[in-house]
Write a protein that holds these residues in place. Structure first.
Motif, PDB file in Angstrom:
ATOM      1  N   ASP A  20       2.763  40.764  59.112  1.00  0.00           N
ATOM      2  CA  ASP A  20       2.951  41.984  59.963  1.00  0.00           C
ATOM      3  C   ASP A  20       3.316  43.075  59.427  1.00  0.00           C
ATOM      4  OD1 ASP A  20       3.871  42.970  63.400  1.00  0.00           O
ATOM      5  OD2 ASP A  20       2.081  43.875  62.018  1.00  0.00           O
ATOM      6  N   LEU A  26       6.843  48.830  56.369  1.00  0.00           N
ATOM      7  CA  LEU A  26       5.583  49.141  56.633  1.00  0.00           C
ATOM      8  C   LEU A  26       4.520  48.744  55.306  1.00  0.00           C
ATOM      9  CD1 LEU A  26       5.853  52.578  58.466  1.00  0.00           C
ATOM     10  CD2 LEU A  26       5.306  50.380  59.434  1.00  0.00           C
ATOM     11  N   LEU A  27       5.122  47.598  54.762  1.00  0.00           N
ATOM     12  CA  LEU A  27       4.401  47.346  53.641  1.00  0.00           C
ATOM     13  C   LEU A  27       3.234  46.433  53.900  1.00  0.00           C
ATOM     14  CD1 LEU A  27       7.291  46.905  50.991  1.00  0.00           C
ATOM     15  CD2 LEU A  27       5.767  49.039  51.258  1.00  0.00           C
ATOM     16  N   THR A  28       2.221  46.651  53.885  1.00  0.00           N
ATOM     17  CA  THR A  28       1.121  45.705  54.465  1.00  0.00           C
ATOM     18  C   THR A  28      -0.298  45.836  53.335  1.00  0.00           C
ATOM     19  OG1 THR A  28      -0.180  47.321  55.851  1.00  0.00           O
ATOM     20  CG2 THR A  28       1.741  45.797  56.869  1.00  0.00           C
ATOM     21  N   CYS A  29      -0.855  44.847  53.658  1.00  0.00           N
ATOM     22  CA  CYS A  29      -2.179  44.787  52.621  1.00  0.00           C
ATOM     23  C   CYS A  29      -3.184  45.683  53.327  1.00  0.00           C
ATOM     24  CB  CYS A  29      -2.700  43.284  52.795  1.00  0.00           C
ATOM     25  SG  CYS A  29      -4.432  43.197  52.054  1.00  0.00           S
ATOM     26  N   VAL A  30      -3.708  46.725  52.520  1.00  0.00           N
ATOM     27  CA  VAL A  30      -4.967  47.533  52.985  1.00  0.00           C
ATOM     28  C   VAL A  30      -6.061  47.099  52.716  1.00  0.00           C
ATOM     29  CG1 VAL A  30      -3.327  49.636  53.318  1.00  0.00           C
ATOM     30  CG2 VAL A  30      -4.379  49.248  51.331  1.00  0.00           C
ATOM     31  N   SER A  93       0.308  48.692  47.561  1.00  0.00           N
ATOM     32  CA  SER A  93       1.242  48.570  48.810  1.00  0.00           C
ATOM     33  C   SER A  93       2.324  47.825  48.709  1.00  0.00           C
ATOM     34  CB  SER A  93       0.259  48.115  49.806  1.00  0.00           C
ATOM     35  OG  SER A  93      -0.509  49.063  50.507  1.00  0.00           O
TER      36      SER A  93
END
Lengths: 462, 861
Positions: A20, A26-30, A93
């Protein structure tokens, strides 16, 4: 589902939090897909589920409760990942794929039904053996004996056909490759250079060791120390020549990388604690290793113990001190050696290039050898397929990936190839043997060591 | 339009009991592609449920991964027999939901169709399978000094098949054009599962419109493209990259307008705003963009070394005049690559700024860019939202991405309102709803803003012509229409339709030149020469060639570009929009006023070029800055040994930019075997070209006098009399095509001919029988070998078709046409499939093609 001892890493909840991105900011897969072309398994199979993006999707589905971690899909595709982490440098990211994979492996391991709790007898045996330094040393001694007696070559010829036979044949080739082709004959053969007819250029710095280098604990590790002690010997000599005072630890102490990659959380932490304790008593500035896989793991001890108040600080201090031997040398500015005229192919290990992002140092080290032409393989980002024991657990896929690397290595036209990790040396070496090639496989520090030795010999001093 | 990795992300609906792949079909598919290439386990299918947009989720019934066209066609056949729809998927990097499965559909992935089939550096083209990645092709051709020009930001991962489906652009499309400019041919599997070849002289018949054009940008709804033939451009000698720093994006926009209005055409013009800069700089891809500025403008020029500094200086002056606080230049390659890395990875780094991103892709005319940017700032302020803007300023193609957190329902509502307002703002300013991401599922409803009921119905009908049973990618691009209450059957609006929201543009009464937008609008009936003069007065020019300036503009649009096509692409590339009157009446407003437009299915190609339908009432054309020098050079080769030596070394000359590239755009050669080279550009550039050409001529000992030619400007072969036969001939792919064409010419005594080495096409015109000026009719064909004899052409067509080429009769008596068609069909079964499609497309607009032969298969006379 097992809870581990307090770090929470092995639980699905922890995986959920990691994915999450709450824990990582805020590093997430986009879903951009940039990782797909970098992934060796995607390149071979073309199936989204065998790409980093796909594996992250499966992890998220498990975290959301949409996917059963014990099911075949999660188990197979998480297992099939090489862990090469070539996806990390290309991710916009900065998704920490490597550590997410380790969490996923823990979940996968924990989720298997009790009777299938093992990853297969070979892996489980290895994990257990590597937990005990004494047993490990004994096993590796036996392996060395077998190697010395030429048993691997025999095993290759006798191995049956079929997938098990192929795996066995490959394992035998790996053991054979670990012996090196011309171990005692030195770099003169390795690089097919002529013996220098003129004395080497006079160097302005004295040949004796410099003074005042750092105090270095050299960890021989498990496989490296057991099957490639000649490399550790070379590292020790080279470090000393460049002014370091070296404390060489006893072989047999595994860093726990294997266990972390297999999802054996408890095993990896126990070994990490042992290594940390071992080094703490020595009061050194640097913890050095010449095995890229070990260096990568040890640099992450700080993360492994981040949520463990008793060990967090100690692990962070330890990790801060970890360096690959080439990094230590590059920082010092390695003393130049004798000329080695010839060429060597160079293939950076994934755990040095992607995980540690420290492969520039190797080029600095090799540049200290005058006359040596270093030929980078055409795709240095691509994994050789070694990935620990991948070649044995995934013979077909590992074989296909390995074949690509071997043909690139051969295409350089150099008589030998250098790479800084024992697993890679065995994987590429095995591939070369099975392809009938005479190319030799060396560790970069071996070349520098030989260059120094030549300097000493031709100048007449002992 | 959201991108997110949140645990509450939308999931695929649970499968219904019947939504499981039948064991029979599963087995059949596995027999075709192998066990490992069929995914049918619902757990594994989860990874295929979405694309890079991440807003729409649906797992397919199965995913199949064929390795080549034949396997793909067999898969399609099997799936069709089972009555299921197919959704194509490349690398899943799309941003419009185009590659998301329809419920109960089978997904066909191109990941294993990743081979480059052929690469001809001398002729600057390559043939690839659809799953080849954009950067994979670029890497292959780079060592040969060639570039594959369309470079979308996702180029490291996206496939060329996907690029064709979306007509992808990229930062360098400002100067080099979009994917459509480079597609020379393709293989398509149509709605009936047949393999169809299109491109070059693979036109089913000379009186049929261009089908290749509509397929590009059709988002996988017309069929599956399995192979593509692509053109490449030479790498330029040098490059200069500047970075202008501004306090506001509006100021940066003004600099862009000024640069274009001044007649400069950079290779790329990109703007990134402060939010994007901060995200990029916080990532491993930090480009050295300074934080604390409002906007950064990247300007890149490429071309000959001697002219780059002057261009860069001019651009720098414009930036400073528009208010730039600083202008930097990349001093080396590493710096330049780092600047670009920062731009290309920008979308990915936005994950750092907020959990969710509303991705937008509107295009507006360049001249209104500053005011639109101000409008967007106002919308953002009014709704209290952060917008990260990164966009292709040179094309007016914006990506004002809205940052937010989906978990907050109130914010989400504001975001959706703001997104709608931004879209409306852009359309009202003369723009369109999507410049490069495509409509997919995401923007279907917005299509109503740019296409009225008649246009949407035409798009649906053309789609049906390719895929009558809606097997391919259903539920994409076109919005659902309300049911027609009356059975009018024409292109009337559905009864009870709500206001479409589409406002046709006001009609144009005279010629309107628009220099900052690089476009010109004109009524169809004004003389083309007048349009050219009006453009010239403003320093602009269009590459559309017409034989005679007294032709009306509409008639001029029925020509091709001739040799200039190799540089500027097919004529469709030069047309931004048009109001057309189809054969059966009505009026359609197609395209728009902007350079990048992928909104809806592209029908413009059916109404321009040879075989065009209907007539053009008014047109908006793309313009280019007028070159200072335009000249055609010629010389005569001295030997007969090889009538058409072609250009063996593509590096002989690197003229570029406004100069037509040599080596291949040399074009149409006259019957007296002269070589022609068309050179345009600045005087210095022109002289460079002439010098290089002289050297080339000397090197190959072509020692006839070399000098300026008095040849008509367009270079396309004219035919003094309009009778006689005009045909395109494309020899097969093996061997020396130029030589082969020369043989054809030799056998057609007295034919006038022209050969284009880059496009590999020859054009023949044969006069009517020497005994009289009357055109041949089938009844008075000469015995055997007269050039008007249908038998002669029949032989030729069969011979060409056998070697993989073709003959297309552009003008000629019916007997000859029929003979050619029959001969072609006897060899090439794809011709009948293509013809069937062409017939249906043409019928959409109330027209018909001429009588058919008996061997057409499904369609009778």
């Amino acid at each position: 589902m097992r809870e581990s001892s307090g770090t929470g890493h092995s639980s699905i909840d922890a995986l959920a939090k990691r994915v999450d991105g709450v824990e990582e900011g805020l590093l997430t897969c986009v879903h951009c897909g940039f990782c797909l072309p970098a992934c060796p398994t995607y390149r071979e199979l073309g199936d989204e589920a065998d790409s980093p993006r796909g594996r992250l999707h499966l992890m998220r589905a498990v975290a959301e409760g949409r996917l059963d971690p014990a099911g075949d899909a999660f188990q197979t595709h998480i297992d099939r990942c090489l862990g090469c982490r070539a996806c990390e440098p290309v991710c916009p990211s900065s998704v920490p794929y490597g550590s997410l994979l380790e969490s996923a492996r823990q979940v996968a391991r924990a989720a298997r039904p009790a009777r299938q709790r093992t990853a297969g007898p070979v892996v489980e045996t290895m994990l257990r053996v590597f937990r005990s330094p004494m047993v490990l040393r004994a096993s590796l001694a036996a392996a060395r004996l077998a190697r010395g007696l030429g048993l691997p070559r025999l095993a290759r010829r006798l191995a049956p056909s079929g997938p098990n036979g192929r795996a066995a044949r490959f394992a035998a080739a790996m053991l054979e490759a670990s012996g090196g082709r011309r171990t005692s004959r030195g770099a003169r053969d390795v690089t097919t250079s002529q013996t220098p007819t003129a004395p080497p250029l006079a160097s302005t710095t004295p040949r004796a060791a410099r003074a005042g280098g750092p105090r270095v604990a050299l960890l021989p590790g498990c496989v490296q120390g057991g099957l490639f002690s000649r490399v550790v010997d070379a590292s020790e000599r080279v470090l000393k020549r460049n002014g370091c005072s070296v404390v060489r630890l006893r072989a047999g102490g595994c860093c726990g990388a294997l266990h972390a990659h297999a999802g054996d959380h408890d095993g990896s932490l126990a070994l990490a604690r042992a290594r940390i304790g071992e080094v703490e008593r020595l009061g050194v500035d640097v913890v050095a290793t010449d095995a890229a896989g070990c260096g990568a793991a040890m640099k992450e001890y700080g993360e492994w113990f981040a949520n463990d108040p008793a060990w967090a600080e100690r692990a962070a201090v330890f990790s801060d001190r970890v360096r690959d031997v080439t990094e230590v040398l590059a920082d010092l500015g390695p003393m130049p050696g004798a000329e080695l005229r010839g060429s060597v192919a160079y293939d950076p290990p994934c755990h040095l290039r992607h995980a540690q992002r420290a492969d520039d140092a190797t080029e600095v080290v090799l540049a200290a050898i005058p006359g040596l032409q270093v030929r980078m393989v055409s795709d240095p980002d691509a994994c050789c397929g070694g990935a620990g024991i991948y070649g044995m657990t995934h013979p077909e896929l590992g074989g296909a990936i390995g074949e690509r690397k071997v043909s690139e290595v051969r295409a350089t036209g150099a008589p030998c190839v250098a790479t800084g990790n024992p697993g890679c040396m065995m994987q590429i070496g095995a591939g070369l043997i099975l392809a009938g090639s005479k190319m030799d496989v060396v560790h970069p520090v071996e070349l520098l060591d030989e260059s120094y030795r030549l300097l000493d010999t031709t100048d007449g001093s002992p | 339009m959201t991108s997110s990795a949140h645990p509450a992300a939308p999931a695929s609906p649970p499968p219904r009991p019947m939504d499981i792949l039948s064991p029979d079909l599963a087995r059949r598919l596995r027999d075709i592609v192998g066990d490992g290439a069929v995914v049918s386990d619902p757990e594994r299918l989860l990874v295929y449920e979405t694309d890079a947009l991440g807003r729409f989720h649906q797992t397919p019934l199965a995913v199949v991964l064929p390795s080549d066209t034949a396997e793909a066609a067999a898969v399609v056949e099997a799936v069709h027999e089972a009555g299921l729809a197919i959704v194509p998927r490349g690398a899943g990097t799309g941003l419009s939901g185009g590659a998301v499965a329809a419920p109960g559909s089978v997904m066909l992935g191109t990941a294993r169709m990743n081979r480059i089939l052929s690469f001809d550096p001398d002729r600057r083209r390559a043939r690839v399978q659809a799953g080849v990645r954009n950067s994979q092709l670029a890497a292959l051709v780079r060592p040969h000094g060639l570039v594959y020009a369309p470079d979308p930001s996702s180029q490291a991962a996206c496939t060329l098949g996907g690029n064709v489906a979306e007509n992808s652009g990229g930062p360098h499309c400002l100067k080099y054009g979009v994917t459509r400019r480079y597609v020379q041919g393709l293989t398509l599997i149509d709605g009936a599962g047949r393999i169809v070849e299109l491109g070059g002289a693979n036109r089913p018949r000379g009186d049929a419109p261009d089908l290749l054009g509509p397929i590009i940008g059709s988002e996988g709804c017309f069929g599956l493209v399995t192979e593509i033939e692509l053109g490449l451009v030479p790498e330029t000698e040098g490059v200069r990259t500047l970075l202008g720093l501004f306090e506001t994006t509006a100021e940066a926009g003004e600099a862009v307008t000024a640069i274009i209005s001044d007649g400069l055409l950079p290779a790329a013009l990109e703007i990134v705003d402060r939010h994007t800069i901060s995200a990029v700089e916080a990532s491993p891809f930090r480009a050295g963009y300074p934080t604390g500025v409002g906007a950064a403008l990247v300007v890149e020029f490429d071309g000959n070394e001697f002219e780059l500094d002057a261009d860069a200086d001019r651009a720098e002056a414009h930036c400073l005049r528009a208010g730039a606080t600083e202008v930097r230049r990349a001093t080396d390659d590493a710096e330049r690559l780092r600047l670009w890395q920062g731009r290309k990875k920008a979308f990915g780094t936005m994950g750092r700024l907020a959990p969710d991103l509303m991705v937008q892709d509107a295009t507006v005319p360049r001249s209104v860019l500053p005011e639109v940017l101000r409008g967007i700032d106002q919308i953002a302020a009014r709704h209290e939202l952060r917008i990260a803007n990164v966009f292709h300023a040179g094309d007016g193609n914006l990506h004002p991405n809205i940052l937010y957190d989906r978990r907050d329902a109130e914010v989400t509502e504001r975001v959706e309102k703001a997104a709608g307002e931004i879209m409306k703002l852009c359309v009202d300013a003369g723009g369109t709803i999507t410049g490069e991401h495509g409509v997919g599922m995401d923007k279907r409803d917005y299509v109503r803003l740019i296409a009225g009921p008649a246009e949407r119905q035409a798009m649906a009908a053309v789609r049906d012509a390719f895929d009558p049973e809606l097997r391919w990618n259903p539920g994409k691009v076109l919005p659902d229409e309300e049911p027609v209450a009356t059975g009018s059957g024409d292109m009337g609006a559905p009864a009870g339709a709500s206001t479409s929201g589409f406002t046709p543009p006001p009609s144009v009464t005279g010629i309107e030149v628009n220099p900052p937008d690089l476009s010109v609008r004109a009524p169809g009936d004004v003389p083309w020469g007048d349009v050219q003069s009006a453009m010239a007065a403003d320093g602009q020019w269009s590459p559309i060639a017409a034989a005679r300036p007294d032709l009306s503009t509409a008639e001029a649009l029925h020509r091709g570009l001739g040799p200039l096509e190799a540089m500027w692409g097919p004529i469709r590339e030069s047309v931004l929009g048009a109001t057309v009157i189809p054969p059966d009446g009505g009026r359609l407003h197609l395209g728009g006023r902007v350079v990048k437009n992928v909104a809806g299915f592209d029908l413009l190609g059916l109404f321009v070029g040879e075989g065009a339908l209907g007539r053009v009432e008014e047109v908006t054309l793309r313009a280019y800055p007028m070159p200072e020098v335009m000249e055609v050079l010629r010389w005569l080769p001295c030997d007969d040994r090889s009538a058409l030596p072609g250009w063996p070394h593509p590096q002989v000359v690197t003229a570029d930019g406004h100069a037509v590239l040599l080596c291949g755009t040399v074009a149409w050669v006259r019957h007296e075997r002269a070589r022609l080279v068309d050179l345009r550009g600045t005087p210095a550039r022109h002289d460079t070209g002439v010098d290089a050409l002289r050297a080339f001529v000397a090197a190959f000992e072509l020692d006839e006098p070399f000098g300026r030619a008095q040849v008509e400007r367009d270079g396309a072969p004219t035919v003094a009399d309009e009778s006689g036969i005009l045909a395109d001939v494309r020899p097969g792919a093996d061997g020396d095509e130029g030589g082969r064409f020369a043989e054809v010419v030799a056998s057609m005594r007295g034919a006038r001919w022209a050969w284009d080495p880059t496009l590999r096409r020859g054009r023949l015109s044969t006069r009517p029988a020497a005994t009289g000026a009357a055109p041949s009719t089938p009844s008075d064909s000469e015995a055997g070998h007269g050039t008007s004899a249908p038998e002669r052409w029949s032989e030729l067509a069969e011979a060409m078709a056998r070697e993989g080429g073709g003959v297309a009769i552009l003008r000629g008596p019916e007997g000859v046409r029929r003979a050619v068609r029959r001969a072609t069909h006897s060899v090439d079964s794809s011709a009948s499939a293509t013809e069937a499609i062409a017939r249906r497309v043409v019928a959409v607009f109330g027209d018909t093609l001429g009588p058919t032969t008996t061997s057409d298969g499904e369609d009778g006379p």
